[in-house]
Write a protein that holds these residues in place. Structure first.
Motif, PDB file in Angstrom:
ATOM      1  N   VAL A  44      27.748  35.033  81.893  1.00 34.06           N
ATOM      2  CA  VAL A  44      28.829  34.059  82.088  1.00 34.06           C
ATOM      3  C   VAL A  44      28.790  33.505  83.513  1.00 34.06           C
ATOM      4  CG1 VAL A  44      31.331  33.741  82.191  1.00 34.06           C
ATOM      5  CG2 VAL A  44      30.323  35.060  80.322  1.00 34.06           C
ATOM      6  N   GLU A  45      28.634  34.401  84.490  1.00 39.22           N
ATOM      7  CA  GLU A  45      28.610  33.975  85.888  1.00 39.22           C
ATOM      8  C   GLU A  45      27.395  33.092  86.169  1.00 39.22           C
ATOM      9  OE1 GLU A  45      30.881  34.354  88.336  1.00 39.22           O
ATOM     10  OE2 GLU A  45      32.129  35.110  86.696  1.00 39.22           O
ATOM     11  N   SER A  46      26.276  33.439  85.547  1.00 35.75           N
ATOM     12  CA  SER A  46      25.059  32.650  85.738  1.00 35.75           C
ATOM     13  C   SER A  46      25.234  31.235  85.196  1.00 35.75           C
ATOM     14  CB  SER A  46      23.878  33.343  85.035  1.00 35.75           C
ATOM     15  OG  SER A  46      22.741  32.511  85.044  1.00 35.75           O
ATOM     16  N   ILE A  47      25.786  31.123  83.993  1.00 32.06           N
ATOM     17  CA  ILE A  47      25.992  29.796  83.391  1.00 32.06           C
ATOM     18  C   ILE A  47      27.016  29.004  84.189  1.00 32.06           C
ATOM     19  CG2 ILE A  47      26.897  28.608  81.346  1.00 32.06           C
ATOM     20  CD1 ILE A  47      25.630  30.849  79.665  1.00 32.06           C
ATOM     21  N   LYS A  48      28.031  29.691  84.673  1.00 28.86           N
ATOM     22  CA  LYS A  48      29.059  29.028  85.483  1.00 28.86           C
ATOM     23  C   LYS A  48      28.458  28.462  86.766  1.00 28.86           C
ATOM     24  CE  LYS A  48      33.560  29.900  87.674  1.00 28.86           C
ATOM     25  NZ  LYS A  48      34.594  30.935  87.936  1.00 28.86           N
ATOM     26  N   LYS A  49      27.529  29.209  87.365  1.00 27.54           N
ATOM     27  CA  LYS A  49      26.945  28.811  88.644  1.00 27.54           C
ATOM     28  C   LYS A  49      25.798  27.830  88.486  1.00 27.54           C
ATOM     29  CE  LYS A  49      25.320  30.822  92.994  1.00 27.54           C
ATOM     30  NZ  LYS A  49      25.041  32.075  93.731  1.00 27.54           N
ATOM     31  N   TYR A  50      24.920  28.098  87.520  1.00 26.30           N
ATOM     32  CA  TYR A  50      23.694  27.315  87.412  1.00 26.30           C
ATOM     33  C   TYR A  50      23.614  26.422  86.178  1.00 26.30           C
ATOM     34  CZ  TYR A  50      22.089  30.735  90.855  1.00 26.30           C
ATOM     35  OH  TYR A  50      21.956  31.525  91.953  1.00 26.30           O
ATOM     36  N   GLY A  51      24.497  26.638  85.217  1.00 31.07           N
ATOM     37  CA  GLY A  51      24.346  25.952  83.941  1.00 31.07           C
ATOM     38  C   GLY A  51      23.398  26.737  83.054  1.00 31.07           C
ATOM     39  N   LEU A  52      23.244  26.298  81.822  1.00 28.02           N
ATOM     40  CA  LEU A  52      22.366  26.988  80.875  1.00 28.02           C
ATOM     41  C   LEU A  52      20.915  26.605  81.143  1.00 28.02           C
ATOM     42  CD1 LEU A  52      22.182  28.828  78.380  1.00 28.02           C
ATOM     43  CD2 LEU A  52      22.339  26.777  76.965  1.00 28.02           C
ATOM     44  N   LEU A  53      20.077  27.595  81.393  1.00 26.00           N
ATOM     45  CA  LEU A  53      18.675  27.329  81.703  1.00 26.00           C
ATOM     46  C   LEU A  53      17.806  27.344  80.454  1.00 26.00           C
ATOM     47  CD1 LEU A  53      18.301  29.448  84.972  1.00 26.00           C
ATOM     48  CD2 LEU A  53      18.944  27.058  84.719  1.00 26.00           C
ATOM     49  N   ILE A  54      18.000  28.347  79.597  1.00 26.21           N
ATOM     50  CA  ILE A  54      17.212  28.458  78.369  1.00 26.21           C
ATOM     51  C   ILE A  54      18.081  28.041  77.187  1.00 26.21           C
ATOM     52  CG2 ILE A  54      15.865  29.976  76.877  1.00 26.21           C
ATOM     53  CD1 ILE A  54      14.639  29.657  79.617  1.00 26.21           C
ATOM     54  N   MET A  79      33.806  30.992  76.476  1.00 26.77           N
ATOM     55  CA  MET A  79      34.639  31.620  77.498  1.00 26.77           C
ATOM     56  C   MET A  79      34.864  30.675  78.683  1.00 26.77           C
ATOM     57  SD  MET A  79      34.166  35.338  79.308  1.00 26.77           S
ATOM     58  CE  MET A  79      34.632  36.165  77.784  1.00 26.77           C
ATOM     59  N   LEU A  80      33.849  29.863  78.985  1.00 24.75           N
ATOM     60  CA  LEU A  80      33.949  28.914  80.096  1.00 24.75           C
ATOM     61  C   LEU A  80      34.579  27.583  79.667  1.00 24.75           C
ATOM     62  CD1 LEU A  80      30.452  29.587  81.697  1.00 24.75           C
ATOM     63  CD2 LEU A  80      32.662  30.148  82.722  1.00 24.75           C
ATOM     64  N   ASN A  81      35.025  27.526  78.400  1.00 20.86           N
ATOM     65  CA  ASN A  81      35.649  26.316  77.846  1.00 20.86           C
ATOM     66  C   ASN A  81      34.712  25.108  77.893  1.00 20.86           C
ATOM     67  OD1 ASN A  81      37.872  25.084  76.572  1.00 20.86           O
ATOM     68  ND2 ASN A  81      38.626  24.246  78.511  1.00 20.86           N
ATOM     69  N   LEU A  82      33.429  25.388  77.620  1.00 17.99           N
ATOM     70  CA  LEU A  82      32.423  24.324  77.527  1.00 17.99           C
ATOM     71  C   LEU A  82      32.228  23.986  76.055  1.00 17.99           C
ATOM     72  CD1 LEU A  82      29.856  25.794  80.084  1.00 17.99           C
ATOM     73  CD2 LEU A  82      31.510  23.958  80.489  1.00 17.99           C
ATOM     74  N   HIS A  83      32.240  22.718  75.710  1.00 18.94           N
ATOM     75  CA  HIS A  83      32.265  22.315  74.303  1.00 18.94           C
ATOM     76  C   HIS A  83      30.896  21.948  73.735  1.00 18.94           C
ATOM     77  CE1 HIS A  83      36.563  22.467  74.687  1.00 18.94           C
ATOM     78  NE2 HIS A  83      36.525  21.590  75.686  1.00 18.94           N
ATOM     79  N   LYS A  84      29.921  21.753  74.598  1.00 18.91           N
ATOM     80  CA  LYS A  84      28.572  21.437  74.133  1.00 18.91           C
ATOM     81  C   LYS A  84      27.583  22.426  74.738  1.00 18.91           C
ATOM     82  CE  LYS A  84      29.311  16.446  73.531  1.00 18.91           C
ATOM     83  NZ  LYS A  84      29.079  16.428  72.080  1.00 18.91           N
ATOM     84  N   ILE A  85      26.461  22.615  74.047  1.00 15.41           N
ATOM     85  CA  ILE A  85      25.449  23.548  74.533  1.00 15.41           C
ATOM     86  C   ILE A  85      24.051  22.983  74.270  1.00 15.41           C
ATOM     87  CG2 ILE A  85      25.303  24.856  72.355  1.00 15.41           C
ATOM     88  CD1 ILE A  85      25.056  27.401  74.144  1.00 15.41           C
TER      89      ILE A  85
END
Length: 284
Positions: A44-54, A79-85
């Motif tokens: 979660v912290e990684s995605i929050k900081k850097y975004g989704l890498l893989i 959890m981060l309330n992001l609606h697209k991936i």
């Protein structure tokens, strides 16, 4: 779905892969499993900081998407309330070749599609989590020294440098030069602004960095954008003046060379040279 690009997974056009962004609400989980709470928190912290890498892996059929790989990434987005991936999307008709697909994913072919910035972030995540940087570098097909350069660059870079890289306005080579040459982050931002606005080459980037270093030492602070541009204008003027001097000198040399060549064809001149006993004179 927001499609980005389509590419050939196998190199033989057997399976086509669509890369894009999918509304999380349209994704159905294929497998659900218990996960390590500490690892999930780090994700979660990684995605929050850097975004989704893989990107996650999906199978699409009739506009419906089934999640095959990446449930943790989907839950972290929720959890981060992001609606697209971000996702790699395969067609249902290709799922009978699932071993080929899973091999493609497991063999780190996905990493080859990453931008230099995302590769650097992936390496930093590995380093921060205590994983072997050597092993992660091998997955990205790079040496350890290069991997360390990638990590050092994003660890020491100003946010403006990272943002420019993320927006494809600054390539990794120039970013590396900026970060390695300027430890002061304010100076990094100023130089980056000039590189982008003037569309500088790597060679010209080094000139700007060097001038920022000189001004920083002279003023004992970061040079402002106006100060740096003014200094660069003076350098350009000096270069122009020097170039003009070189051209004039070359023109005079050309005139002298032609004159000497003409004199060497003059018999009277050669006689005078001999009579004057010019040292080291040769008729050739």
């Amino acid at each position: 779905m927001v499609p980005k690009k389509e590419f050939d997974m196998t190199g033989k056009e057997e399976i086509r892969v669509l890369e894009g962004e999918i509304d999380i609400g349209k994704i159905k989980a294929f497998i659900s499993r218990d996960r390590d709470k500490k690892g999930f928190k780090e994700l979660v912290e990684s995605i929050k900081k850097y975004g989704l890498l893989i990107p996650v892996t999906l199978i699409e059929e009739d506009g419906k998407f089934t999640l095959i790989k990446g449930e943790g990434r989907v839950e972290a987005h929720k959890m981060l309330n992001l609606h697209k991936i971000k996702a790699f999307i395969f067609q249902k008709k290709d799922w009978n070749k699932q071993k080929m697909i899973m091999d493609w994913l497991v063999e780190n072919k996905v990493r080859e599609k990453l931008s230099p910035l995302d590769k650097a972030r992936l390496l930093k995540i590995a380093k921060d989590s205590g994983k072997s940087l050597i092993e992660e570098a091998k997955k990205l097909k790079m040496g350890l020294a290069t991997a360390k350069q990638y990590v050092d660059t994003i660890e020491q870079a100003d946010e403006s440098v990272l943002e420019a890289m993320g927006n494809n306005k600054l390539n990794f080579t120039k970013a590396k030069e900026v970060v390695a040459g300027l430890k002061d982050k304010k100076s990094q931002g100023t130089v980056t602004e000039i590189i982008i606005s003037d569309n500088l080459s790597v060679e010209d980037t080094r000139v700007v960095i060097r001038q920022a270093q000189i001004l920083g030492k002279q003023r004992k602070r970061s040079a402002t954008l106006e100060e740096l541009r003014s200094s660069l204008l003076n350098i350009s003027k000096d270069k122009r003046d020097f170039s003009q001097l070189l051209n004039k000198t070359q023109s005079r040399i050309d005139v002298l060379t032609n004159s000497i060549s003409a004199l060497k064809e003059d018999a009277k001149f050669l006689v005078l040279l001999k009579e004057a006993q010019i040292a080291n004179y040769k008729e050739e």
